[in-house]
Design a protein around this motif. Structure first.
Motif, PDB file in Angstrom:
ATOM      1  N   GLN A  79       1.772   1.181  -6.955  1.00  0.00           N
ATOM      2  CA  GLN A  79       1.745   0.608  -5.607  1.00  0.00           C
ATOM      3  C   GLN A  79       2.455  -0.737  -5.637  1.00  0.00           C
ATOM      4  N   LEU A  80       3.476  -0.881  -4.794  1.00  0.00           N
ATOM      5  CA  LEU A  80       4.211  -2.137  -4.708  1.00  0.00           C
ATOM      6  C   LEU A  80       3.696  -2.989  -3.551  1.00  0.00           C
ATOM      7  N   LYS A  81       3.695  -4.274  -3.775  1.00  0.00           N
ATOM      8  CA  LYS A  81       3.363  -5.220  -2.707  1.00  0.00           C
ATOM      9  C   LYS A  81       4.519  -6.178  -2.582  1.00  0.00           C
ATOM     10  N   THR A  82       5.546  -5.754  -1.827  1.00  0.00           N
ATOM     11  CA  THR A  82       6.754  -6.575  -1.686  1.00  0.00           C
ATOM     12  C   THR A  82       7.480  -6.189  -0.412  1.00  0.00           C
ATOM     13  N   ASN A  83       8.218  -7.123   0.100  1.00  0.00           N
ATOM     14  CA  ASN A  83       9.134  -6.856   1.210  1.00  0.00           C
ATOM     15  C   ASN A  83      10.545  -7.337   0.863  1.00  0.00           C
ATOM     16  N   ALA A  84      10.796  -7.481  -0.463  1.00  0.00           N
ATOM     17  CA  ALA A  84      12.105  -7.940  -0.930  1.00  0.00           C
ATOM     18  C   ALA A  84      13.183  -6.915  -0.579  1.00  0.00           C
ATOM     19  N   LYS A  85      14.394  -7.429  -0.342  1.00  0.00           N
ATOM     20  CA  LYS A  85      15.495  -6.535   0.009  1.00  0.00           C
ATOM     21  C   LYS A  85      15.980  -5.718  -1.182  1.00  0.00           C
ATOM     22  N   ASN A  86      15.814  -6.257  -2.366  1.00  0.00           N
ATOM     23  CA  ASN A  86      16.241  -5.553  -3.576  1.00  0.00           C
ATOM     24  C   ASN A  86      15.085  -5.509  -4.569  1.00  0.00           C
ATOM     25  N   ILE A  87      14.852  -4.333  -5.116  1.00  0.00           N
ATOM     26  CA  ILE A  87      13.746  -4.139  -6.051  1.00  0.00           C
ATOM     27  C   ILE A  87      14.321  -3.800  -7.424  1.00  0.00           C
ATOM     28  N   PRO A  88      14.184  -4.701  -8.388  1.00  0.00           N
ATOM     29  CA  PRO A  88      14.756  -4.451  -9.719  1.00  0.00           C
ATOM     30  C   PRO A  88      13.931  -3.435 -10.517  1.00  0.00           C
ATOM     31  N   PHE A  89      14.592  -2.808 -11.478  1.00  0.00           N
ATOM     32  CA  PHE A  89      13.919  -1.827 -12.339  1.00  0.00           C
ATOM     33  C   PHE A  89      14.587  -1.836 -13.717  1.00  0.00           C
ATOM     34  N   ASN A 127       0.810  -1.226   0.000  1.00  0.00           N
ATOM     35  CA  ASN A 127       0.000   0.000   0.000  1.00  0.00           C
ATOM     36  C   ASN A 127       0.847   1.283   0.000  1.00  0.00           C
ATOM     37  N   LYS A 128       2.127   1.152  -0.380  1.00  0.00           N
ATOM     38  CA  LYS A 128       2.971   2.328  -0.521  1.00  0.00           C
ATOM     39  C   LYS A 128       2.965   2.774  -1.977  1.00  0.00           C
ATOM     40  N   GLN A 129       2.691   4.029  -2.186  1.00  0.00           N
ATOM     41  CA  GLN A 129       2.745   4.578  -3.538  1.00  0.00           C
ATOM     42  C   GLN A 129       4.206   4.945  -3.822  1.00  0.00           C
ATOM     43  N   VAL A 130       4.827   4.140  -4.675  1.00  0.00           N
ATOM     44  CA  VAL A 130       6.257   4.304  -4.952  1.00  0.00           C
ATOM     45  C   VAL A 130       6.432   5.048  -6.269  1.00  0.00           C
ATOM     46  N   TYR A 131       7.436   5.939  -6.290  1.00  0.00           N
ATOM     47  CA  TYR A 131       7.720   6.737  -7.485  1.00  0.00           C
ATOM     48  C   TYR A 131       9.114   6.368  -8.006  1.00  0.00           C
ATOM     49  N   LEU A 132       9.212   6.161  -9.323  1.00  0.00           N
ATOM     50  CA  LEU A 132      10.490   5.901  -9.996  1.00  0.00           C
ATOM     51  C   LEU A 132      10.688   6.991 -11.055  1.00  0.00           C
ATOM     52  N   GLU A 133      11.808   7.685 -10.975  1.00  0.00           N
ATOM     53  CA  GLU A 133      12.048   8.803 -11.878  1.00  0.00           C
ATOM     54  C   GLU A 133      13.414   8.687 -12.551  1.00  0.00           C
ATOM     55  N   THR A 134      13.494   9.251 -13.725  1.00  0.00           N
ATOM     56  CA  THR A 134      14.761   9.401 -14.439  1.00  0.00           C
ATOM     57  C   THR A 134      14.750  10.785 -15.070  1.00  0.00           C
ATOM     58  N   GLY A 135      15.707  11.088 -15.907  1.00  0.00           N
ATOM     59  CA  GLY A 135      15.709  12.388 -16.557  1.00  0.00           C
ATOM     60  C   GLY A 135      16.963  12.616 -17.370  1.00  0.00           C
ATOM     61  N   VAL A 136      16.918  13.655 -18.180  1.00  0.00           N
ATOM     62  CA  VAL A 136      18.069  14.079 -18.973  1.00  0.00           C
ATOM     63  C   VAL A 136      18.206  15.589 -18.805  1.00  0.00           C
ATOM     64  N   SER A 137      19.344  16.119 -19.175  1.00  0.00           N
ATOM     65  CA  SER A 137      19.601  17.545 -18.967  1.00  0.00           C
ATOM     66  C   SER A 137      18.776  18.428 -19.889  1.00  0.00           C
ATOM     67  N   ASP A 138      18.450  17.952 -21.085  1.00  0.00           N
ATOM     68  CA  ASP A 138      17.642  18.729 -22.024  1.00  0.00           C
ATOM     69  C   ASP A 138      16.456  17.868 -22.455  1.00  0.00           C
ATOM     70  N   SER A 139      15.322  18.055 -21.788  1.00  0.00           N
ATOM     71  CA  SER A 139      14.152  17.210 -22.055  1.00  0.00           C
ATOM     72  C   SER A 139      13.582  17.412 -23.455  1.00  0.00           C
ATOM     73  N   LYS A 140      13.985  18.507 -24.119  1.00  0.00           N
ATOM     74  CA  LYS A 140      13.546  18.724 -25.495  1.00  0.00           C
ATOM     75  C   LYS A 140      14.051  17.631 -26.421  1.00  0.00           C
TER      76      LYS A 140
END
Length: 418
Positions: free
Chosen positions: A175-185, A136-149
């Motif tokens: 929303q993730l449902k896990t208690n794993a020590k490592n979360i792949p992406f 029930n945790k709303q998890v956010y994953l973000e990336t980005g570049v210096s010039d989004s154009k």
């Protein structure tokens, strides 16, 4: 009385004649210094062309994209504290790998060439979960570049081995449902840029691989590649950097980058070549001076003629800059040298020697050609240019000493002819 006056005046007259060589040398030196003005003028032209080139690059970046920096992915969830403020709970990036495949091409803005690229970026790895059960945790994953154009495609996110999700932003929420020590992406997208691409290193282990179809990459940043391969068509480089190697970088995150170099920057080469202009001018004038004081015909070269000869020699640099914008630098250098040396030859033969000394005309032209060739070799050597230049100047001084060994510097001109 008159005889005594003549005897008293004769030494002064003789001394005046004896000093003619010194006066001529000082006149030539003054002409050489005067010609420093057009040398500085040509240096200003090169500086202006470099400015125009940078403006062309800026205009391309405005319609394409600028140099790109690939941000590290971050993952977090929000909680609210007692003051009802959002608290960001960040996950630590553990194993991080970025695979960047760039496809390069040349874009032109007027006569200027600008290397641009489209990069396919794959970011993957895992985050350490120190928060335990994430139900029930709303998890956010973000990336980005210096010039989004520069985004060509929308980022595609894949978190905790779930389904791939395409988003219209640099962030993905689930929303993730896990208690794993490592979360792949895994995150994939395509992005445009020019001249350079950079990637940050903030994981516990970092592996960055950058490949591209460019034959002249330059590897920059805080670390050099652990593996690299460069051919005449493409390149591949890999960085493996553990967290322990990043401990010194506390002010800003460390990064690695690849620059796409134009094989020969004609302006920097012309600028370096111009540094030898005064030496070229001085040695050429020395050749004409030796001809004046050693030739049997006693040819006299007027200071204005020295200025014209200097202009003929220095026009080489203006020709070099203009021609190198339209053709390879080596060919532009050769053609400019031939034109300048040819002009000197015709002026020397038809005007200076009045068609009476083709040997000197050929000799001085050969000297100028050899000097142009010598300075070009110095441009190409770079690393040992000082050593090679020192030997060359030593040889030139030795030749000047040889040709002036019989000159009576104190005697008058009539005594030398006897």
């Amino acid at each position: 009385m008159s005889e005594q006056f003549e005897q008293a005046f004769a030494p002064a007259q003789k001394s005046k004649k004896g000093n003619s060589k010194t006066k001529k040398f000082l006149t030539i030196l003054a002409m050489s210094l005067l010609l420093l003005i057009p040398i500085m003028f040509m240096n200003g032209i090169i500086t202006d062309r470099i400015t125009y080139k940078e403006e062309a690059i800026t205009k391309v970046s405005q319609s394409w994209a600028s140099s790109q920096t690939i941000d590290n992915p971050v993952m977090y969830f929000k909680t609210v504290n007692n003051k009802k403020e959002d608290v960001y709970n960040n996950f630590e990036l553990n194993n991080y790998e970025a695979i960047i495949n760039i496809n390069t091409e040349i874009r032109k803005k007027g006569i200027f060439k600008v290397p641009v690229y489209t990069a396919e970026v794959i970011q993957k790895g895992d985050f350490e979960n120190k928060y335990g059960d994430l139900s029930n945790k709303q998890v956010y994953l973000e990336t980005g570049v210096s010039d989004s154009k520069g985004f060509v495609t929308e980022p595609v996110f894949k978190l905790n081995n779930g389904e791939e999700k395409k988003t219209q932003s640099i962030a993905y929420s689930t929303q993730l449902k896990t208690n794993a020590k490592n979360i792949p992406f895994e995150i994939t997208y395509k992005v445009k840029g020019l001249k350079e691409i950079t990637a940050f290193l903030t994981g516990n282990t970092n592996k960055i691989t950058i490949k591209g179809n460019w034959e002249n990459p330059e590897f920059n940043g805080d670390f050099l590649p652990t593996e690299r391969e460069v051919t005449n068509k493409d390149f591949s480089a890999t960085w493996n950097v553990p967290k322990i190697a990043l401990s010194e970088y506390t002010q800003k995150p460390p990064a690695v980058s690849v620059s796409l170099l134009i094989p020969v920057d004609n302006y920097s080469m012309a600028e370096r070549s111009l540094k030898y202009a005064f030496l070229l001018l001085s040695l050429t004038f020395t050749g004409y001076f030796i001809f004046e004081i050693t030739s049997k015909e006693r040819k006299k070269i007027h200071p204005i003629q020295y200025c014209l000869l200097g202009a003929a020699i220095l026009i080489f640099y203006l020709l070099l800059v203009s021609m190198s914008e339209l053709m390879p630098f080596a060919f532009a250098y050769l053609l400019s040298a031939l034109m300048a040396a040819g002009l000197v030859y015709f002026y020397t033969y038809f005007v200076i020697t009045k068609k009476q000394s083709i040997g000197f005309s050929i000799g001085i032209t050969t000297l100028i050609g050899l000097l142009y060739a010598f300075f070009y070799i110095l441009l190409m050597l770079q690393d040992i240019a000082l050593f090679a230049g020192s030997l060359g100047i030593f040889a030139i001084i030795a030749v000047i000493m040889y040709f002036t060994k019989d000159v009576n510097w104190y005697g008058d001109e009539n005594s030398e002819e006897k």
